[in-house]
Design an enzyme around this catalytic site. Structure first.
Site, mmCIF file in Angstrom:
data_model
loop_
_atom_site.group_PDB
_atom_site.id
_atom_site.type_symbol
_atom_site.label_atom_id
_atom_site.label_comp_id
_atom_site.label_asym_id
_atom_site.label_seq_id
_atom_site.Cartn_x
_atom_site.Cartn_y
_atom_site.Cartn_z
ATOM 1 N N SER A 118 0.799 -1.227 0.000
ATOM 2 C CA SER A 118 0.000 0.000 0.000
ATOM 3 C C SER A 118 0.829 1.273 0.000
ATOM 4 O O SER A 118 0.311 2.341 -0.332
ATOM 5 C CB SER A 118 -0.936 0.012 1.213
ATOM 6 O OG SER A 118 -1.852 -1.055 1.151
ATOM 7 N N GLU A 336 -10.413 6.170 3.525
ATOM 8 C CA GLU A 336 -9.959 4.793 3.268
ATOM 9 C C GLU A 336 -10.773 3.775 4.050
ATOM 10 O O GLU A 336 -10.953 3.895 5.267
ATOM 11 C CB GLU A 336 -8.487 4.621 3.665
ATOM 12 C CG GLU A 336 -7.979 3.215 3.337
ATOM 13 C CD GLU A 336 -6.757 2.776 4.148
ATOM 14 O OE1 GLU A 336 -6.045 1.875 3.675
ATOM 15 O OE2 GLU A 336 -6.525 3.321 5.245
ATOM 16 N N ASP A 382 -5.893 0.499 -3.927
ATOM 17 C CA ASP A 382 -4.441 0.576 -4.070
ATOM 18 C C ASP A 382 -3.887 -0.674 -4.738
ATOM 19 O O ASP A 382 -2.932 -0.608 -5.510
ATOM 20 C CB ASP A 382 -3.767 0.816 -2.713
ATOM 21 C CG ASP A 382 -4.307 -0.087 -1.609
ATOM 22 O OD1 ASP A 382 -5.230 -0.898 -1.870
ATOM 23 O OD2 ASP A 382 -3.818 0.018 -0.473
ATOM 24 N N HIS A 466 -1.225 -9.939 -1.373
ATOM 25 C CA HIS A 466 -1.793 -9.080 -2.395
ATOM 26 C C HIS A 466 -1.679 -9.776 -3.753
ATOM 27 O O HIS A 466 -0.950 -10.750 -3.910
ATOM 28 C CB HIS A 466 -1.036 -7.749 -2.465
ATOM 29 C CG HIS A 466 -1.124 -6.948 -1.210
ATOM 30 N ND1 HIS A 466 -0.338 -5.840 -0.974
ATOM 31 C CD2 HIS A 466 -1.899 -7.089 -0.108
ATOM 32 C CE1 HIS A 466 -0.627 -5.334 0.209
ATOM 33 N NE2 HIS A 466 -1.567 -6.082 0.753
#
Length: 507
Positions: A118, A336, A382, A466
């Protein structure tokens, strides 16, 4: 491929026109940005679009919503989840921002990794420059974790430019306010984990680097942030202080940054629970700090059970807009949904989807409150996760359930079986804590819709990772038309700069 001379000339003219027209707000650009190929390429991409698209006016206000880890599969599953919660089949449902008129795909890789974290992704979005993993709003010329190497390589952010333009600024996150995504908007550091001074090595302290929490309160740009709401209370309190929920602070320097907030700013308030938050009168408060947990805020699924009570993401967004809108020059607000990411890392789809729906609710709250003719709203992520939607379930099959195939106009009462003779869920992960060594677990008698259920995964890891595919951008308001096709992630900054006339240009 070479660009034809007349096309080069047209682009050059467009670039000049796009930025000179806002010269009244021209600001000094740090060399780390002006010499960056990322910055130049992003600016040229936006200027080229301006040359061929209609000008929809200037955005007085900008709200950037970031769903941390909210990949396309997360959006699809959350859309179905929300629709089914309303009693429908779900597939036809739309999250609030899926109705926005403009969209694009964002390429999320960082300077040094195919699959990013991120820190560089948010840095790209708010500075116009891609950097390396783990670093916040400093260029890739710095070395991660080395303070001295980062000095002189700071990148100015959209929030800082907004402050210079006289706008009000705010950040909201369900994660710690010192966590990577919110921190990238105001802090400059070669290590995202330097959230409190106790997290920093001797080299960083000796060479004058400051921790992220300190930077937020003591080194904020302009007249300081007008709104900061989220988690991370412990990073702002000394380790000798016990907060309202019985937890010690994390700071070794003895500084109480919550007290510094109310001392440094006029008409300032600090709150730590929902009752105090609800009592805030935005007409009389100009700087609001809310820290609702020692670390991250609760997941949306667990928020009602929090002892101190926490506002929802929509409630925080509403109050922030009320406060920021007092400034006639406008504002920049970053919101966020930070815990979508955390739930995915845990292999827990139910909580990830509920937090995605909470983000959709916050976007709707903003749309209901602002004037869309002068407000640019951007919703994006992101990065994504290894989260999958698979099998051939019937339409309306519970999104958190086992796969049941269609049976004529009905859903087959018997679950679909895999080659190992066992049923499987629609949602899964490529890797993560849901993986098992040996034979796969039989889910026949397990309630896979229960909030604590961890979806099965293929590769066993303590934390799911991720993923590297593109994420979506949705936009509405002035300048939204600049989001079309496939763009580098750093172009998001350049659209904000162009639409809001922030004056960040070297031309």
């Amino acid at each position: 491929m070479k660009t034809l001379p007349h096309v080069q000339a047209a682009i050059a003219t467009a670039i000049a026109a796009a930025f000179v027209c806002h010269s009244a707000n021209a600001a000094v650009l740090p060399e780390s940005q002006s010499q960056s190929s990322w910055y130049t390429a992003g600016a040229e991409a936006v200027a080229a679009k301006v040359a061929t698209a209609r000008n929809s006016g200037t955005a007085k206000n900008v709200i950037l919503f970031v769903g941390d880890g909210m990949g396309v599969s997360t959006l699809t599953a959350a859309r179905i989840f929300q629709g089914q919660a309303a009693g429908n089949t779900g597939e036809e449902n739309r999250l609030s921002f899926e109705n926005f008129p403009y969209s694009a795909l964002s390429k999320t890789y960082s300077v040094n990794q195919q699959t990013p974290d991120s820190a560089p992704t948010m840095t790209a979005m708010v500075t116009g420059v891609k950097t390396e993993d783990g670093m916040l709003s400093v260029s890739a010329d710095a070395i991660r974790g080395n303070c001295l190497s980062s000095q002189g390589h700071e990148l100015k952010t959209a929030l800082e430019y907004a402050e210079e333009a006289g706008k009000s600024t705010g950040i909201i996150s369900t994660a710690r306010l010192t966590h990577a995504t919110p921190a990238a908007t105001y802090a400059h550091t070669p290590e995202r984990n330097w959230e409190a001074d106790s997290d920093m090595p001797a080299e960083a302290l000796a060479n004058g680097c400051h921790d992220i929490a300190y930077q937020m309160v003591m080194e904020a740009p302009g007249d300081g942030l007008e709104v900061a709401l989220g988690g991370g209370r412990g990073y702002f309190l000394p380790n000798t202080v016990v907060d309202g929920e019985g937890r010690n602070g994390r700071r070794a320097d003895g500084k109480d940054l919550t007290s510094a907030w109310t001392t440094n700013y006029s008409n300032a308030a600090y709150v730590w629970n929902k009752a105090e938050f609800d009592a805030v009168d935005t007409a009389s408060v100009d700087h609001l700090l809310g820290l609702f947990e020692s670390s991250h805020m609760q997941y949306e699924a667990d928020r009602a059970d929090d002892v101190g009570g926490e506002p929802s993401l929509a409630e925080m967004t509403n109050k922030a807009i009320d406060l920021l809108a007092k400034n006639d020059k406008g504002y920049f607000l970053m919101v966020e949904a930070g815990r979508i990411d955390h739930a995915h890392h845990a292999g827990n789809a139910a909580r990830a989807l509920q937090d995605t729906v909470a983000l959709s609710d916050a976007v709707q709250a903003a749309m209901d409150k602002v004037d869309m003719s002068n407000t640019l709203i951007i919703v994006t992520a992101d990065h994504s996760h290894t989260f999958t939607i698979a099998g051939y379930p019937a339409r309306g099959n519970p999104i958190l359930g086992l796969v049941h195939a269609p049976d004529d106009e009905q859903i087959d009462t018997n679950p679909t079986l895999a080659a190992d003779g066992l049923p499987y869920t629609t949602l899964g992960y490529t890797n993560g804590p849901g993986a098992k060594t040996g034979a796969r677990e039989d889910l026949s008698a397990i309630d896979t819709t229960e909030v604590n259920f961890l979806q099965q995964a293929q590769v066993p890891l303590s934390s799911e990772t991720h993923a590297a595919e593109d994420v979506a951008i949705y936009a509405a308001g002035p300048g939204a038309y600049l989001f079309q096709g496939s763009v580098e992630q750093n172009v998001i900054f350049h659209v904000i700069n162009q639409a809001a006339a922030l004056g960040a240009t070297k031309y």
